[in-house]
Design a protein around this motif. Structure first.
Motif, PDB file in Angstrom:
ATOM      1  N   LEU A  78       0.838  -1.191   0.000  1.00 32.28           N
ATOM      2  CA  LEU A  78       0.000   0.000   0.000  1.00 32.28           C
ATOM      3  C   LEU A  78       0.876   1.245   0.000  1.00 32.28           C
ATOM      4  O   LEU A  78       1.937   1.283   0.633  1.00 32.28           O
ATOM      5  CB  LEU A  78      -0.915   0.001   1.218  1.00 32.28           C
ATOM      6  CG  LEU A  78      -2.022  -1.054   1.178  1.00 32.28           C
ATOM      7  CD1 LEU A  78      -2.677  -1.189   2.551  1.00 32.28           C
ATOM      8  CD2 LEU A  78      -3.078  -0.705   0.128  1.00 32.28           C
ATOM      9  N   LEU A  79       0.407   2.288  -0.721  1.00 32.90           N
ATOM     10  CA  LEU A  79       1.161   3.517  -0.893  1.00 32.90           C
ATOM     11  C   LEU A  79       0.354   4.704  -0.408  1.00 32.90           C
ATOM     12  O   LEU A  79      -0.881   4.636  -0.326  1.00 32.90           O
ATOM     13  CB  LEU A  79       1.502   3.717  -2.372  1.00 32.90           C
ATOM     14  CG  LEU A  79       2.438   2.691  -3.001  1.00 32.90           C
ATOM     15  CD1 LEU A  79       2.422   2.819  -4.518  1.00 32.90           C
ATOM     16  CD2 LEU A  79       3.845   2.875  -2.473  1.00 32.90           C
ATOM     17  N   PRO A  80       1.012   5.828  -0.098  1.00 31.22           N
ATOM     18  CA  PRO A  80       0.258   7.048   0.208  1.00 31.22           C
ATOM     19  C   PRO A  80      -0.613   7.447  -0.980  1.00 31.22           C
ATOM     20  O   PRO A  80      -0.327   7.090  -2.126  1.00 31.22           O
ATOM     21  CB  PRO A  80       1.374   8.078   0.449  1.00 31.22           C
ATOM     22  CG  PRO A  80       2.590   7.284   0.781  1.00 31.22           C
ATOM     23  CD  PRO A  80       2.472   6.009   0.000  1.00 31.22           C
ATOM     24  N   GLY A  81      -1.680   8.191  -0.704  1.00 33.45           N
ATOM     25  CA  GLY A  81      -2.545   8.658  -1.773  1.00 33.45           C
ATOM     26  C   GLY A  81      -3.510   7.620  -2.279  1.00 33.45           C
ATOM     27  O   GLY A  81      -3.939   7.671  -3.431  1.00 33.45           O
ATOM     28  N   ARG A  82      -3.868   6.656  -1.420  1.00 35.35           N
ATOM     29  CA  ARG A  82      -4.858   5.619  -1.766  1.00 35.35           C
ATOM     30  C   ARG A  82      -4.450   4.866  -3.018  1.00 35.35           C
ATOM     31  O   ARG A  82      -5.215   4.701  -3.962  1.00 35.35           O
ATOM     32  CB  ARG A  82      -6.238   6.261  -1.919  1.00 35.35           C
ATOM     33  CG  ARG A  82      -6.737   6.905  -0.631  1.00 35.35           C
ATOM     34  CD  ARG A  82      -7.828   7.930  -0.903  1.00 35.35           C
ATOM     35  NE  ARG A  82      -9.080   7.301  -1.238  1.00 35.35           N
ATOM     36  CZ  ARG A  82     -10.164   7.324  -0.454  1.00 35.35           C
ATOM     37  NH1 ARG A  82     -10.128   7.915   0.713  1.00 35.35           N
ATOM     38  NH2 ARG A  82     -11.284   6.756  -0.841  1.00 35.35           N
ATOM     39  N   ARG A  83      -3.231   4.390  -3.000  1.00 34.35           N
ATOM     40  CA  ARG A  83      -2.694   3.624  -4.108  1.00 34.35           C
ATOM     41  C   ARG A  83      -2.076   2.331  -3.593  1.00 34.35           C
ATOM     42  O   ARG A  83      -1.797   2.180  -2.409  1.00 34.35           O
ATOM     43  CB  ARG A  83      -1.646   4.444  -4.876  1.00 34.35           C
ATOM     44  CG  ARG A  83      -2.247   5.641  -5.594  1.00 34.35           C
ATOM     45  CD  ARG A  83      -1.189   6.499  -6.253  1.00 34.35           C
ATOM     46  NE  ARG A  83      -1.807   7.535  -7.077  1.00 34.35           N
ATOM     47  CZ  ARG A  83      -1.125   8.458  -7.746  1.00 34.35           C
ATOM     48  NH1 ARG A  83       0.187   8.483  -7.701  1.00 34.35           N
ATOM     49  NH2 ARG A  83      -1.761   9.365  -8.475  1.00 34.35           N
ATOM     50  N   ILE A  84      -1.846   1.403  -4.518  1.00 30.60           N
ATOM     51  CA  ILE A  84      -1.247   0.121  -4.172  1.00 30.60           C
ATOM     52  C   ILE A  84      -0.267  -0.277  -5.268  1.00 30.60           C
ATOM     53  O   ILE A  84      -0.492  -0.016  -6.453  1.00 30.60           O
ATOM     54  CB  ILE A  84      -2.337  -0.969  -3.975  1.00 30.60           C
ATOM     55  CG1 ILE A  84      -1.733  -2.269  -3.425  1.00 30.60           C
ATOM     56  CG2 ILE A  84      -3.126  -1.208  -5.264  1.00 30.60           C
ATOM     57  CD1 ILE A  84      -2.782  -3.276  -2.970  1.00 30.60           C
ATOM     58  N   ALA A  85       0.856  -0.863  -4.851  1.00 29.18           N
ATOM     59  CA  ALA A  85       1.838  -1.403  -5.788  1.00 29.18           C
ATOM     60  C   ALA A  85       1.642  -2.907  -5.868  1.00 29.18           C
ATOM     61  O   ALA A  85       1.575  -3.588  -4.838  1.00 29.18           O
ATOM     62  CB  ALA A  85       3.260  -1.078  -5.337  1.00 29.18           C
ATOM     63  N   ILE A  86       1.538  -3.413  -7.093  1.00 33.57           N
ATOM     64  CA  ILE A  86       1.313  -4.837  -7.339  1.00 33.57           C
ATOM     65  C   ILE A  86       2.527  -5.373  -8.084  1.00 33.57           C
ATOM     66  O   ILE A  86       2.857  -4.901  -9.175  1.00 33.57           O
ATOM     67  CB  ILE A  86       0.037  -5.058  -8.170  1.00 33.57           C
ATOM     68  CG1 ILE A  86      -1.167  -4.403  -7.481  1.00 33.57           C
ATOM     69  CG2 ILE A  86      -0.214  -6.551  -8.387  1.00 33.57           C
ATOM     70  CD1 ILE A  86      -2.395  -4.307  -8.355  1.00 33.57           C
TER      71      ILE A  86
END
Length: 319
Positions: free
Chosen positions: A242-250
């Protein structure tokens, strides 16, 4: 940008309207002692102090013969900013260390597919708790079959992906009691074929990297199915961050034939599944991967990726 297909629409969060991020590899990070090399790197996690924990297997490959533990330290801790090696630990405890996670309290969780156990440790490697019976695979409340990942929560409870053998996700209370579980082997909604990594967002949604099914599945905190994400860019997801800014790394680790992946890379997506950016590829150069196995993010949104075949960790900063 391409879109990630949602097989079943769930209540979605709004996607970020910020510009698409660009990630650049940090050359020369980390700094290893002269002559020092990693073994296959299977896990990576970052704590709140800016320390990066890299889990590797020394000279051991994917499988163990028997229950002999690795005699060398298998956890290397680096300063996130400088890449300096701070400390190492874990010798004589793990058979085939697989996944590493860090809870809000700073405790370190490691899964061991060789011993069928889950370990909770201090940041310096002191053993606090062991779950599962050493060398015994099972499908009940007190046994695992090659568990892959742990997602600890602020209240002390935690999820375990019991991945290779049982194709299930389990939730435990802080005292180690099994609260509930879900999943069977298969391709349908709520079924898994190697649940390989977990992530829990602020809304308590559970993200599962359903590796061999080439998808990410989403559930609510009780294990109720919400949606799946599946696309060519996601490929075969091995890791989630999970990343800042309501993002996710897959992290796409690729399929492998003779230990050679057919694709590798990182997709950045919003929590609604919309793809925002993609980077990486197959190779031995900086910024490339060979069977990328796990990914972690620090508070600034920088990413750390470990390779099995590449036997290294790389840092990517957002530009």
């Amino acid at each position: 940008m391409r879109s990630i297909r949602l097989a079943v629409l769930a209540p979605l969060l709004l996607a970020s309207t910020a510009p698409a991020p660009h990630y650049a590899v940090v050359h020369g990070w980390p700094v290893l002692p002269p002559g020092r090399l990693f073994g296959p790197c299977s896990g990576v996690a970052v704590n709140g102090k800016g320390e990066v924990f890299v889990l590797h297997r020394g000279n051991r490959g994917t499988d163990a013969k028997g229950l002999a533990t690795l005699k060398e330290p298998v956890v290397a801790v680096f300063d996130a900013a400088t890449g300096r090696l701070l400390r190492e630990w874990g010798a004589g405890l793990f058979v085939v260390p697989h996944g590493i996670s860090i809870g809000p309290n700073g405790h370190v969780w490691i899964t061991d597919t060789g011993s069928n156990q889950v370990f909770e440790l201090t940041p310096d490697g002191a053993l606090l708790r062991t779950l599962g019976e050493r060398g015994v695979a099972g499908a009940d409340a007190t046994h695992f079959d090659r568990p892959t990942d742990v997602a600890p929560l602020a209240d002390g409870s935690f999820y375990v992906a019991d991945g290779y053998g049982n194709s299930r996700v389990m939730k435990f209370a802080a005292d180690g009691r099994l609260l509930f579980q879900w999943g069977t082997h298969g391709t349908g909604p709520g079924q898994f074929d190697i649940p390989h990594a977990l992530a829990i967002d602020a809304g308590h949604r559970v993200y599962v990297a359903d590796r061999a099914n080439d998808r990410v599945q989403l559930f609510d905190g009780k294990g109720r199915y919400l949606a799946e994400w599946k696309s060519p860019s996601i490929g075969r997801p091995f890791g989630l961050a999970l990343l800042p800014g309501r993002r996710i790394a897959i992290l796409d680790g690729g399929t492998s034939s003779g230990k050679v992946p057919d694709h590798d890379g990182v997709t950045i997506a919003g929590l609604d599944g919309r793809e925002i950016a993609h980077f990486g590829g197959i190779g031995n150069q900086d910024g490339q991967f060979r069977i990328a196995h796990d990914i972690a993010a620090d508070r600034a949104g920088n990413l750390y990726v470990v390779d099995i075949a590449g036997q290294r960790v790389q840092k990517f900063v957002r530009r």
